[in-house]
Structure formats: structure tokens, C-alpha cells
Scaffold this motif. Sequence first.
Motif, mmCIF file in Angstrom:
data_model
loop_
_atom_site.group_PDB
_atom_site.id
_atom_site.type_symbol
_atom_site.label_atom_id
_atom_site.label_comp_id
_atom_site.label_asym_id
_atom_site.label_seq_id
_atom_site.Cartn_x
_atom_site.Cartn_y
_atom_site.Cartn_z
ATOM 1 N N UNK A 292 1.165 -1.502 2.267
ATOM 2 C CA UNK A 292 1.588 -1.158 0.905
ATOM 3 C C UNK A 292 1.449 0.339 0.657
ATOM 4 N N UNK A 293 0.329 0.932 1.091
ATOM 5 C CA UNK A 293 0.126 2.371 0.918
ATOM 6 C C UNK A 293 1.113 3.169 1.763
ATOM 7 N N UNK A 294 1.355 2.682 2.965
ATOM 8 C CA UNK A 294 2.300 3.365 3.856
ATOM 9 C C UNK A 294 3.699 3.405 3.236
ATOM 10 N N UNK A 295 4.152 2.263 2.724
ATOM 11 C CA UNK A 295 5.483 2.196 2.122
ATOM 12 C C UNK A 295 5.575 3.109 0.905
ATOM 13 N N UNK A 296 4.506 3.136 0.086
ATOM 14 C CA UNK A 296 4.496 3.992 -1.106
ATOM 15 C C UNK A 296 4.621 5.463 -0.728
ATOM 16 N N UNK A 297 3.750 5.918 0.173
ATOM 17 C CA UNK A 297 3.770 7.331 0.553
ATOM 18 C C UNK A 297 5.022 7.684 1.345
ATOM 19 N N UNK A 298 5.504 6.743 2.134
ATOM 20 C CA UNK A 298 6.747 6.988 2.869
ATOM 21 C C UNK A 298 7.918 7.196 1.901
ATOM 22 N N UNK B 186 10.687 -0.870 11.067
ATOM 23 C CA UNK B 186 10.182 -1.614 12.226
ATOM 24 C C UNK B 186 8.819 -1.077 12.662
ATOM 25 N N UNK B 187 8.628 0.238 12.586
ATOM 26 C CA UNK B 187 7.343 0.837 12.968
ATOM 27 C C UNK B 187 6.224 0.397 12.027
ATOM 28 N N UNK B 188 6.476 0.462 10.722
ATOM 29 C CA UNK B 188 5.437 0.119 9.747
ATOM 30 C C UNK B 188 5.069 -1.364 9.818
#
Length: 351
Positions: free
Chosen positions: A49-55, A36-38
Motif C-alpha cells: 500500500x505504501x509502495x503504490x502510494x509513493x509510486x 508486476x515488480x511491486x
Amino acid sequence: MEIIRLKERVKSNRNFIIKLTFAGFFHFLADFLPVSTFYLFAESFTDFSLIILFYNLLAFATQPFIGLIIDKFEKTEKYFCLSSIVLLLFGSLITFNIYISLIFLGIGNAIFHVAFSKDVVKKAKSSFPLGAFISPGVLGLGIGFAFLNGVLRLAFIILGFIAFFLYLGFINRYQIEKVERKEERSYKPFSFSTILYIVFVILTIISVFFRSSLGKLTPPIDVINLFLYVSIVAFVGKFVGGLFPKKVCLIISLILSIVSSIFIDSLIGLLIFTFSINILMPLTLDYLRKLFYKYEATSLGLSAFALLIGTLLFNSVSEEIRRILFIVFLILHLIILLFFLWNEFYKKQEK
């Protein structure tokens, strides 16, 4: 003396149920808050996309190493549990910089899964608590993705802080009791030969990889709120999986996987297939804890790493390759299920 022992067992069971309830709710938050935050605060699709990858790398790739640390310092387990909730709650509040939030949420999620899993897994007397703990996570993902609402998100954050202080009070009150200080496991390790033990470890980890891969390789279906439907079915599958004896669970999964794969292009087929895969999760956790006796957190971390590989590998493949891989992985998945089923009947004959 017998009355005293009975009272201790009742108190121990009551405390375990309370802990399991807290763990299940926090698991819901651990997956609800990041998604929900992202989705609400990522500025662009590229950022997202980068956030999900690094997360994913932070949340899953680090779990085997964090799990090993927790297993080595088992007496500090409750501090890892508490710190994971703090990281998740504060990470969800740092919306002014989504990348700092990512770090808090990723590390918090990684610590949460291995720390709370160890606390539940080592004390569970059957597979049902394992499913009851693991299932709310996927429901958190589904609701967090389907209902991108800032008010709902804030409400769960507030509930999270309330639950945290209640949980803190609970563990401080009951941790000092003698019945809570016992470190005995409620289960026994597998007594396999060395070769069979190695085979079982490899096949269990590969089975987790195949299941995560199959979820990525199923045909796309144009249905509104599909992810929510899939999440609800996955939640039900994981929750009820521990209610069945292992042989029954394996047979159900085997039959449903074969039947639903025939009409996997339809919504019903996809949902039945999703159920057939997720019903195996409590059984898998039970296998892992018995294979890695007293290293429950490490075993859960290895399974998370296998899930990560299966999730990342097949994001960008053509439809033709996707269908071929689905058939190949499905066949291998069924073969592994047959092996597990043979082992369950073999153990009964040995007894």
C-alpha cells in the motif's frame, strides 16, 4: 524537386511509424514492470500500500514539472526518452530493495510519459497515433496484474533491453538526417478568444479528473479477472478512439455513457462504460497539444496530475457516497462533452 519531397515525406512517415511502434511497446513496459515488480516482491500488504502510494506520487505528481523542463530544453528530448527506459529496466531488476526499485520506477515512469508523449504528440498528423501510443499502457497494467509470473516478467525485461538497443541504434541513425531535424509541428494551435481559451483549458483538465474519478466510483463487481477485462476494453477504446472524427467520437461517448450508466452494476454495463470513457483519450490529447502549443510535455503532465487526484481522492468512501458522487460526476462529465460537441460543430460553421 517534387520527387525528392515525396521521398522525404515517405521516409519521414516511415520513421514516425517505427518510433510510434517503439513508443507503444515501451509504454506497455512502463506500466507492466512497476505493477508486476511491486506485486511479486512487496513483503506485506502494508508495504504494498505504501509502495503504490509513493509510486503514484513520484510517477504522476512530478510529471508537470518534468514536462516543463523537457519543453524548455526540447533539443535534449531524446536523452530524456533514453534515460526513462534505463531507469525503468534497472528499477525492475533492483528487487533486493523494493523501495529503491520504487524510486527508479516512479521517476522513470514520470520521465517516460512526458518525454515520449511529446515526441509522438508534436509529430502526429491525426488523433490515431495519440491513441496508438497511449493505449498499450493500460494493457501492460492489466497483464501485469492478472499474470503475476516471474518468468513472464523476466521475458519482458529481456525484450525491453533488446528493444532499447534497437531504439538507440534507430535514433542515432535517423536523427542526423535532414528530414528528422525539422522541428515544425504537424498541427496548429486553437485560435480561441482569451475567455474561451481559459474555459477550454479548465474544462479539459476537469474532464480528465472526472473520467479518472468515475473509474473509481463505479460499483464493485465480483468477477474473476475483472481488472484484466476492464484493461483490455480500455486499451481498445483508447486505440480506436483516434479513428473516429471528433464529433463522432463525442457522440458515441455521450450515448454509450448514458446507456451503460443505467446498468452499470452489471459486467456488460461496466465494460461499455469503460469503453465510452477511454474512447475520448486521443481526442483529449489532441485538445491538450493545441491548447498548450509547443508545451506538449507540460500539458500531458497536467493531465497526469489530474488523473492522480481523481485516483487518490476516492479510495476510501462509503458505498452510498460513492453512488451519489458517481451520478453527480457523470452529469458534469456529460455537460462537458456537450460543450466540446458544440465547439466542434461551431468550428465547422465558422469555416
